[in-house]
Scaffold this motif. Sequence first.
Motif, PDB file in Angstrom:
ATOM      1  N   LEU A   1      12.787  -1.238   0.466  1.00  0.00           N
ATOM      2  CA  LEU A   1      11.789  -0.683   1.251  1.00  0.00           C
ATOM      3  C   LEU A   1      10.374  -0.179   0.740  1.00  0.00           C
ATOM      4  O   LEU A   1       9.392  -0.395   1.236  1.00  0.00           O
ATOM      5  CB  LEU A   1      12.085   0.532   2.221  1.00  0.00           C
ATOM      6  N   ASN A   2      10.402   0.588  -0.610  1.00  0.00           N
ATOM      7  CA  ASN A   2       9.480   1.003  -1.001  1.00  0.00           C
ATOM      8  C   ASN A   2       8.505  -0.202  -1.644  1.00  0.00           C
ATOM      9  O   ASN A   2       7.320   0.077  -1.529  1.00  0.00           O
ATOM     10  CB  ASN A   2       9.655   2.077  -2.162  1.00  0.00           C
ATOM     11  N   ASP A   3       9.039  -0.899  -2.299  1.00  0.00           N
ATOM     12  CA  ASP A   3       8.423  -2.330  -2.768  1.00  0.00           C
ATOM     13  C   ASP A   3       7.588  -2.995  -1.460  1.00  0.00           C
ATOM     14  O   ASP A   3       6.458  -3.456  -1.649  1.00  0.00           O
ATOM     15  CB  ASP A   3       9.372  -3.319  -3.568  1.00  0.00           C
ATOM     16  N   GLN A   4       8.359  -3.185  -0.319  1.00  0.00           N
ATOM     17  CA  GLN A   4       7.836  -3.822   0.580  1.00  0.00           C
ATOM     18  C   GLN A   4       6.571  -3.096   1.153  1.00  0.00           C
ATOM     19  O   GLN A   4       5.295  -3.580   1.580  1.00  0.00           O
ATOM     20  CB  GLN A   4       8.930  -4.000   1.748  1.00  0.00           C
ATOM     21  N   LEU A   5       6.663  -1.538   1.111  1.00  0.00           N
ATOM     22  CA  LEU A   5       5.477  -0.865   1.770  1.00  0.00           C
ATOM     23  C   LEU A   5       4.311  -1.004   0.777  1.00  0.00           C
ATOM     24  O   LEU A   5       3.091  -1.080   1.269  1.00  0.00           O
ATOM     25  CB  LEU A   5       5.873   0.935   1.531  1.00  0.00           C
ATOM     26  N   LYS A   6       4.611  -0.820  -0.515  1.00  0.00           N
ATOM     27  CA  LYS A   6       3.478  -1.196  -1.557  1.00  0.00           C
ATOM     28  C   LYS A   6       2.928  -2.628  -1.298  1.00  0.00           C
ATOM     29  O   LYS A   6       1.571  -2.841  -1.349  1.00  0.00           O
ATOM     30  CB  LYS A   6       4.014  -1.208  -2.953  1.00  0.00           C
ATOM     31  N   SER A   7       3.603  -3.798  -1.260  1.00  0.00           N
ATOM     32  CA  SER A   7       3.025  -4.881  -0.984  1.00  0.00           C
ATOM     33  C   SER A   7       2.192  -5.017   0.278  1.00  0.00           C
ATOM     34  O   SER A   7       1.130  -5.625   0.306  1.00  0.00           O
ATOM     35  CB  SER A   7       4.065  -6.112  -1.071  1.00  0.00           C
ATOM     36  N   ARG A   8       2.826  -4.573   1.425  1.00  0.00           N
ATOM     37  CA  ARG A   8       2.065  -4.483   2.655  1.00  0.00           C
ATOM     38  C   ARG A   8       0.763  -3.711   2.594  1.00  0.00           C
ATOM     39  O   ARG A   8      -0.211  -4.267   3.034  1.00  0.00           O
ATOM     40  CB  ARG A   8       3.168  -3.823   3.770  1.00  0.00           C
ATOM     41  N   PHE A   9       0.936  -2.614   1.992  1.00  0.00           N
ATOM     42  CA  PHE A   9      -0.508  -1.830   1.672  1.00  0.00           C
ATOM     43  C   PHE A   9      -1.582  -2.720   1.002  1.00  0.00           C
ATOM     44  O   PHE A   9      -2.619  -2.732   1.279  1.00  0.00           O
ATOM     45  CB  PHE A   9      -0.154  -0.604   0.957  1.00  0.00           C
ATOM     46  N   ILE A  10      -0.980  -3.261  -0.189  1.00  0.00           N
ATOM     47  CA  ILE A  10      -2.017  -4.233  -0.811  1.00  0.00           C
ATOM     48  C   ILE A  10      -2.601  -5.268   0.174  1.00  0.00           C
ATOM     49  O   ILE A  10      -3.633  -5.587  -0.036  1.00  0.00           O
ATOM     50  CB  ILE A  10      -1.520  -4.723  -2.233  1.00  0.00           C
ATOM     51  N   ARG A  11      -1.671  -5.980   0.745  1.00  0.00           N
ATOM     52  CA  ARG A  11      -2.004  -6.915   1.765  1.00  0.00           C
ATOM     53  C   ARG A  11      -3.002  -6.385   2.648  1.00  0.00           C
ATOM     54  O   ARG A  11      -4.084  -7.130   3.020  1.00  0.00           O
ATOM     55  CB  ARG A  11      -0.882  -7.474   2.390  1.00  0.00           C
ATOM     56  N   LEU A  12      -2.998  -5.076   2.946  1.00  0.00           N
ATOM     57  CA  LEU A  12      -3.741  -4.513   4.128  1.00  0.00           C
ATOM     58  C   LEU A  12      -5.155  -4.246   3.513  1.00  0.00           C
ATOM     59  O   LEU A  12      -6.282  -4.696   4.145  1.00  0.00           O
ATOM     60  CB  LEU A  12      -3.312  -3.145   4.711  1.00  0.00           C
ATOM     61  N   THR A  13      -5.230  -3.927   2.164  1.00  0.00           N
ATOM     62  CA  THR A  13      -6.571  -3.961   1.632  1.00  0.00           C
ATOM     63  C   THR A  13      -7.229  -5.160   1.222  1.00  0.00           C
ATOM     64  O   THR A  13      -8.598  -5.318   1.548  1.00  0.00           O
ATOM     65  CB  THR A  13      -6.421  -2.981   0.219  1.00  0.00           C
ATOM     66  N   HIS A  14      -6.409  -6.253   1.120  1.00  0.00           N
ATOM     67  CA  HIS A  14      -6.981  -7.834   0.899  1.00  0.00           C
ATOM     68  C   HIS A  14      -7.482  -8.018   2.284  1.00  0.00           C
ATOM     69  O   HIS A  14      -8.715  -8.569   2.538  1.00  0.00           O
ATOM     70  CB  HIS A  14      -6.235  -8.560   0.596  1.00  0.00           C
ATOM     71  N   VAL A  15      -6.721  -7.805   3.532  1.00  0.00           N
ATOM     72  CA  VAL A  15      -7.261  -8.176   4.717  1.00  0.00           C
ATOM     73  C   VAL A  15      -8.333  -7.491   5.050  1.00  0.00           C
ATOM     74  O   VAL A  15      -9.362  -8.012   5.601  1.00  0.00           O
ATOM     75  CB  VAL A  15      -6.334  -7.985   5.732  1.00  0.00           C
ATOM     76  N   THR A  16      -8.548  -6.074   4.963  1.00  0.00           N
ATOM     77  CA  THR A  16      -9.565  -5.534   5.264  1.00  0.00           C
ATOM     78  C   THR A  16     -10.718  -5.787   4.493  1.00  0.00           C
ATOM     79  O   THR A  16     -12.099  -5.992   4.847  1.00  0.00           O
ATOM     80  CB  THR A  16      -9.300  -3.895   4.863  1.00  0.00           C
ATOM     81  N   ARG A  17     -10.926  -5.941   3.038  1.00  0.00           N
ATOM     82  CA  ARG A  17     -11.996  -6.273   2.263  1.00  0.00           C
ATOM     83  C   ARG A  17     -12.656  -7.716   2.946  1.00  0.00           C
ATOM     84  O   ARG A  17     -13.391  -7.894   2.879  1.00  0.00           O
ATOM     85  CB  ARG A  17     -11.496  -6.535   0.833  1.00  0.00           C
ATOM     86  N   GLY A  18     -11.680  -8.667   3.184  1.00  0.00           N
ATOM     87  CA  GLY A  18     -11.990  -9.970   3.755  1.00  0.00           C
ATOM     88  C   GLY A  18     -12.808 -10.029   4.838  1.00  0.00           C
ATOM     89  O   GLY A  18     -13.923 -10.506   5.195  1.00  0.00           O
ATOM     90  N   TYR A  19     -12.367  -9.119   6.177  1.00  0.00           N
ATOM     91  CA  TYR A  19     -13.392  -9.359   7.198  1.00  0.00           C
ATOM     92  C   TYR A  19     -14.646  -8.475   7.174  1.00  0.00           C
ATOM     93  O   TYR A  19     -15.470  -8.568   7.751  1.00  0.00           O
ATOM     94  CB  TYR A  19     -12.347  -8.708   8.394  1.00  0.00           C
ATOM     95  N   VAL A  20     -14.490  -7.196   6.320  1.00  0.00           N
ATOM     96  CA  VAL A  20     -15.393  -6.389   6.002  1.00  0.00           C
ATOM     97  C   VAL A  20     -16.586  -7.101   5.249  1.00  0.00           C
ATOM     98  O   VAL A  20     -17.890  -7.346   5.559  1.00  0.00           O
ATOM     99  CB  VAL A  20     -15.403  -5.244   5.072  1.00  0.00           C
TER     100      VAL A  20
END
Length: 881
Positions: free
Chosen positions: A216-235
């Motif tokens: 679960l901890n690793d999945q949280l980390k990967s999801r958060f990194i994915r969140l940063t990528h998505v946010t940077r993309g649309y910004v």
Amino acid sequence: MIRSLYGQVVFVLLILAVVFLTQLWLSRDSLTTFTENQNSITKSYDNVGLVYELERDIIDLQRNVLIYKETASDTSVQRFYRIMDRVEKKLDIFYQHIALDSRLKVDENLVTRMAGHLNDYQDNFSGVINGREKREEIILEINTKLDKLLAGVETLYLERSNELVEIKLHISLLLRSFKDYQISPSIEALDRFKSESLGMKKIFTAHSKSKNLLILNDQLKSRFIRLTHVTRGYVYLVNVVMAGSANEFLYLSEKIRKEVELEKNDLIYETRETTGDISARHNIMAIISIFIITIIAWFLSKRIFSPIEGITGVFNILAKGDEVDRIPSTERSDEIGELAKAAAVFHKKNKLTHELLERSQDMIANQEVMNIQLEKQKEKAEKAAQAKSMFLANMSHEIRTPMNGIVGLVDLVLKTDLTNKQERYLHRIAYSGQIMMNVINDILDFSKIEAGKMEIEQADFEINTVVENLISAMIVRVNEKGLEFRINISDRIPHYLLGDPLRISQILMNICSNAIKFTEKGRLQVNIDYQEGHLLFVVADTGIGMTPEQTSTIFQSFTQADGSTSRKYGGTGLGLTIVKQLIKLMDGEVSLESVMNKGTTVSFKIPSEQSSNQFIYDLPELASHHVTYMLEDPSETELPELLKNLGLVASPLPHTDLSKHVSIADTPPMLVQVSSLEYLKSIAADISGMKDAGISVGFLLPTNGQDIKQYIVSEWDLPSLVQPFPPSYAKDYFLRLFGIKVAADTSKKENNQTSKYQGHILLVEDNTINQLVAGDMLESLGLTFDLAENGKVAVSKVCSDQVYDMVLMDVQMPIMDGYEATQKIREKGYKDLIVCGLSANALSEDIMRANHAGMNDYLVKPLQLSEMEEKISKYLTATQG
């Protein structure tokens, strides 16, 4: 000299034509140029304005995108596409102007480039929307996994208080970093998140039972990194790519605007020069034209107008019936001479004209008499229509008033302790009363449809509720006749739809009631599907059927298959007529197929928009669960289809393998389709073995399988699902079968349980039986009440020292009716007192009249306790269940 007046006029006109043609020939080129320049100038102004509007719209688009980037509101998306559509239309208009106006020298490549930037801008905005949606999905996933992580930590580390505190600290800091990043994306928040995740990973790694938490901890980390990528993309899309497209569009529009304005200024200068030339030429031609027209006017006056004036005077005298001494100009050989001779003929025929006039006056007088007769016939027709409406209203009132006593008293007696025989008799009385009310409602609905007053609502509804109501209404009659009743519902049906659930239920109930009425044995099958924005219904029975001649007239008013049908089966003949009219009002279609002595199938479809993305059988708790099933009748397909719709992994089991199934390890739940008690007894030993082995066993029973169900309860106390059933029952049944607990719905009450309320009621009712019915209902709800036998007494009681929380006001009473009494209560200052009308009149105009009189609500007789409680609960406070 030209002798004919026609020739003289033609000669004069030719002279005028030559003058005007000369003038036209001289000024044609100048006028054409002037007109073209004026049109071009107008178009230039339009084009300049169009470019300015495009620039404003692009700025508005950019502002809207920035708003969406910050808020992600649906309103911003809708406004974006509205503005985008407007910009595309304006750009198309501008492109057409360039193509059609050869004088507009604008580079088409500039417009093409603008269109390209606009398309890129729209595509990029779709990327921004996708980015925002992905961001919300990832945020939801992170929150879910954080909750799971926290729950797992509290379970696993409960005895390790120090480690639990440390992990909770990490989770708290992790959550804070996550929240900070949502508010303001930054590298610092990402680094803090990674740091806290790494800290938890070290603790989890040291504990052998923390494997799931580590995942679960690793999945949280990967999801958060994915969140940063998505946010940077649309910004990046908004701040760089889309801003660049908008600036390039504005640059091109400014360049086009300057070219159009330059062309406009050149056209204005050219037009001014052309105007001067045209003015000079027109002045010269105007002088020549005035001279020639003066000569022509003198000629026409002497040769035409003066003689015509003289002959006109003669005609005026003759029209009055007087005599004339002489008719002038009869010696002329031209048209005026012919007119003078015609005056002489007119003089001779004057008497004949007077005779014809007198005859015409007689005809007009006769026509007026006919008009009066037609008006009287129209008044008779209107009075007949009013009499029909009054008859329907009186019929409704006169029947509903005694029915109120019957239904109300039966409803109250059913709440008391009764023997089975008494309860059965009372249920039959209630059923008979309901049949009578259905007949009344059919007649009233037919009247509304005929008058064009039937309204179709558009509201969100669940097909599950429609099915529940259908089963509740039909099951008693189905069981009485021993019919098999099946309802198959497709998994394509959305959870929520848009339409009129009341009218859809009414259509289904009318069709099913008709099918049950004409079916003595066999089954009633209802199939419900959803395709291409339409709800599809198919109702098939195994009844008496009809001939082709009978099916061609079955949808007509007051029509049944033949005369003996009404005598044998009863009914008004309005049911299917109302069905067809209601389906037509909802823009739907209905068809009927029937075979004599084999049965009838009625199919109809109604347009209904999907108002949710979920479907009727969506139940994540059951997804991928395994179940084994066995069919008494191998041809049955409904059970496998139901299991498939619920997302279960279903495996069929032959009868011969049932005894072996008990010994299989990790045996999934077993579902048995049973149609007869004999078959169930033949496999009873195996069922007992499975129950002793701890295997969950359930049964699917036919509609008339009460004896089978009683045997199952007495032998094993195992759950059974009896057909027909709505989707909600099926889902609850399988959740229980798999032992999955669901939260209880505390909002539902038992059918025979009523709440108690606080309040003192004034019951205004002139009928003694209705006083008893309504009074007992109020007492059963814990309320006290005073009685008033007419509106005058009611007004007096309200104005006395007694305080009432609510008034139940009958609308039709002697001395003073409920409408007048309510108006007087309002006039005396009791504006906030709740007044609920009681009436056997159920037409829409009656309800409108009650609202106009000042009533807050309306109850239609016959009164039922559930409906009474529903109204009371809206205005008074409940004290206990």
